[in-house]
Scaffold this active site. Structure first.
Site, PDB file in Angstrom:
ATOM      1  N   HIS A 165     -25.577  32.367  -7.245  1.00  0.00           N
ATOM      2  CA  HIS A 165     -24.882  33.528  -7.702  1.00  0.00           C
ATOM      3  C   HIS A 165     -26.891  34.392  -7.788  1.00  0.00           C
ATOM      4  O   HIS A 165     -27.653  34.093  -9.311  1.00  0.00           O
ATOM      5  CB  HIS A 165     -24.638  33.842  -9.143  1.00  0.00           C
ATOM      6  N   SER A 175     -23.902  41.156  -8.599  1.00  0.00           N
ATOM      7  CA  SER A 175     -22.203  40.992  -9.294  1.00  0.00           C
ATOM      8  C   SER A 175     -21.606  41.602  -9.543  1.00  0.00           C
ATOM      9  O   SER A 175     -21.031  43.010  -8.520  1.00  0.00           O
ATOM     10  CB  SER A 175     -22.737  40.454 -10.438  1.00  0.00           C
ATOM     11  N   ASP A 191     -21.983  30.751  -4.093  1.00  0.00           N
ATOM     12  CA  ASP A 191     -21.595  31.575  -5.132  1.00  0.00           C
ATOM     13  C   ASP A 191     -20.421  31.253  -6.304  1.00  0.00           C
ATOM     14  O   ASP A 191     -19.040  31.551  -6.057  1.00  0.00           O
ATOM     15  CB  ASP A 191     -21.853  33.328  -4.871  1.00  0.00           C
TER      16      ASP A 191
END
Length: 484
Positions: A448, A206, A419
């Site tokens: 995610h 991320s 995502d």
């Protein structure tokens, strides 16, 4: 119950072109010992490293960076260290090596590296920052309130200005200009030096993909094997990336709509189209009259957060059902304490607002809300709305690091097609910016985070192979959907 609203959760054709022995190793200066009392997962050792507050003045004031280690149990097989970051910004990472180990990090990877975690500057057990965020402010989550009109934007601006002022007058305001991704990357290099390692490998998820891309841009010769998992665009979390969350929700939502339609016991609709209509119906109703303390903003944010994993679909459906019928929300386990999110919210703001320049004009946000509210109606009225960065008291001390294609070809990007937190559109921009430095593996699945949490064996095997052997796909690889 508390509903998760945080963003988070936390990427060479053969071996890296930078051989491990190409830079002389130095003795480690780190003294490992017990971890802080709240870092309870087994196998970890912890320590701290002193780093400059301001790298323009490296001999000036110092701050502490907390680090952890999950040591390889096979010294003869050990290649080096694998630094890790779970995302954020504002997320602690001391326990991340143990979390990876507990959730499927292959033993071959654990044998190859000492897996290193750290709390980035401003976060957790590193020198922490605060904006004195109240419990009521914490409960709002990471997104601004839903805006349907220009007046809604103006009202949110008042709140945003208040929170920015709290940061500017806090006891840690001296860290405001220096809590940046570029400085966190420089801190990583100080960790490398303290460990006596000539290079580091890296696994970042991320926001950690941007941190890793910045590090390998600033220190290409010290970068070994870099995995960037669930990728931001090359500009990190700027205003464009914030607005892209709205696209991420709409990319991902059909997976949940299909699930809910297949489970009539929730009463949310017999078809994906009916489930989608239920979303808009609930959001509008809750905008007008909150149910059990949840308004439309919290409903939209909760929906977004619980789309991060297929495992949360049943919980999300139960929440929708409870709100639709005004029945009790799913209960939390007895005795679950309410977390204090002041540091998490504050350090996130410190980094987001110092990394790049945000529009200062309320009119710019009014126009963005009007545009995104039509283009991405499920979330666009929130993620395009104004936030504290519009009123940030300090300007960036340096321009953002420009991510490009200069450096060794030693980056493997992995990305889910659907995502919500880091949409494919941003990953494609980062892939383009990195050029020949990277290969990208896409997995036909939602959620995610890919490695090692996801179920796509094609994508997971590609990462394990890269980390343990240095071998990457010769070209970008598209992994087909696999049975859930």
């Amino acid at each position: 119950m508390r509903i998760p609203l945080s963003l988070s959760l936390a990427a060479a054709v053969a071996a890296s072109v930078i051989p491990v022995g190409s830079v002389a190793a130095a003795p480690s200066t780190v003294r490992w010992g017990p971890c802080p009392a709240d870092v309870t997962l087994p196998g970890l050792e912890c320590s701290t490293v002193d780093v400059p507050l301001d790298y323009r003045h490296p001999d000036g004031r110092k701050i502490k960076i907390a680090i952890s280690r999950l040591a390889s149990k096979k010294p003869a097989q050990r290649r080096g260290v694998l630094l890790t970051n779970p995302g954020g910004p504002g997320v602690a990472g001391l326990d991340f090596p143990a979390i990876l180990a507990a959730t499927g990090l292959p033993q071959s990877v654990r044998d190859t590296y000492d897996v290193i975690g750290f709390d980035p500057r401003g976060v957790g057990h590193s020198t922490p920052v605060t904006c004195d965020v109240t419990p009521e402010q914490q409960a709002r989550g990471n997104f601004p309130k839903q805006a349907n009109t220009g007046g809604d934007v103006a009202r949110e601006a008042t709140y945003a200005k208040t929170l920015a002022r709290q940061c500017a007058t806090s006891k840690t305001a001296w860290m405001l200009p220096h809590t940046t991704t570029a400085n966190a990357a420089r801190d990583m290099d100080r960790i490398r030096a303290a460990l006596g390692e000539p290079t580091i490998s890296y696994d970042g998820a991320s926001y950690g993909t941007y941190l890793g891309a910045v590090y390998t841009t600033l220190f290409p010769e010290r970068s070994d094997r870099f995995v960037l998992d669930s990728n931001l665009g090359p500009d990190g979390y700027d205003v464009t990336a914030m607005r892209l969350f709205a696209r991420g929700l709409q990319d991902r939502f059909p997976d949940f709509a299909k699930f809910a339609a297949a489970h009539p016991e929730y009463g949310l609709g017999a078809t994906p189209g009916q489930v989608t209509a239920k979303y808009f119906d609930l959001a509008l109703r809750l905008d007008g009259k909150p149910v059990q303390g949840l308004d439309g903003t919290l409903f939209r944010g909760a929906t977004f957060g619980l789309l991060y994993s297929d495992a949360s679909f049943s919980t999300l459906a139960e929440i929708w059902q409870a709100l639709d019928t005004d029945k009790p929300l799913p209960a939390e386990p007895p005795g679950t304490p309410a977390p204090d999110l002041d540091n998490s919210v504050s350090s996130r703001l410190y980094t987001l607002c110092a990394d790049s320049r945000w529009p200062r004009s309320i009119g710019a946000y009014r126009r963005a809300v009007a545009f995104d509210g039509v283009r991405y109606p499920m979330l666009g009225g929130m993620t395009a709305n104004i936030g504290p960065c519009a009123f940030w008291p300090t300007d960036p001390v340096e321009p953002p690091v420009r991510i490009g294609d200069r450096g060794p070809s030693n980056i493997l990007m992995v990305q889910n097609l659907r995502d919500p937190g880091t949409p494919l559109a941003g990953a494609r921009k980062l892939r383009e910016a990195l050029g020949g430095r990277a290969r990208m593996v896409t997995a036909d699945q939602g959620g995610h985070g890919v490695y090692p949490f996801g179920k796509n064996t094609c994508a997971n095997n590609a990462v394990t192979t890269f980390l343990t052997t240095g071998q990457r796909p010769a070209h970008d690889l598209a992994c087909a959907a696999e049975p859930n």
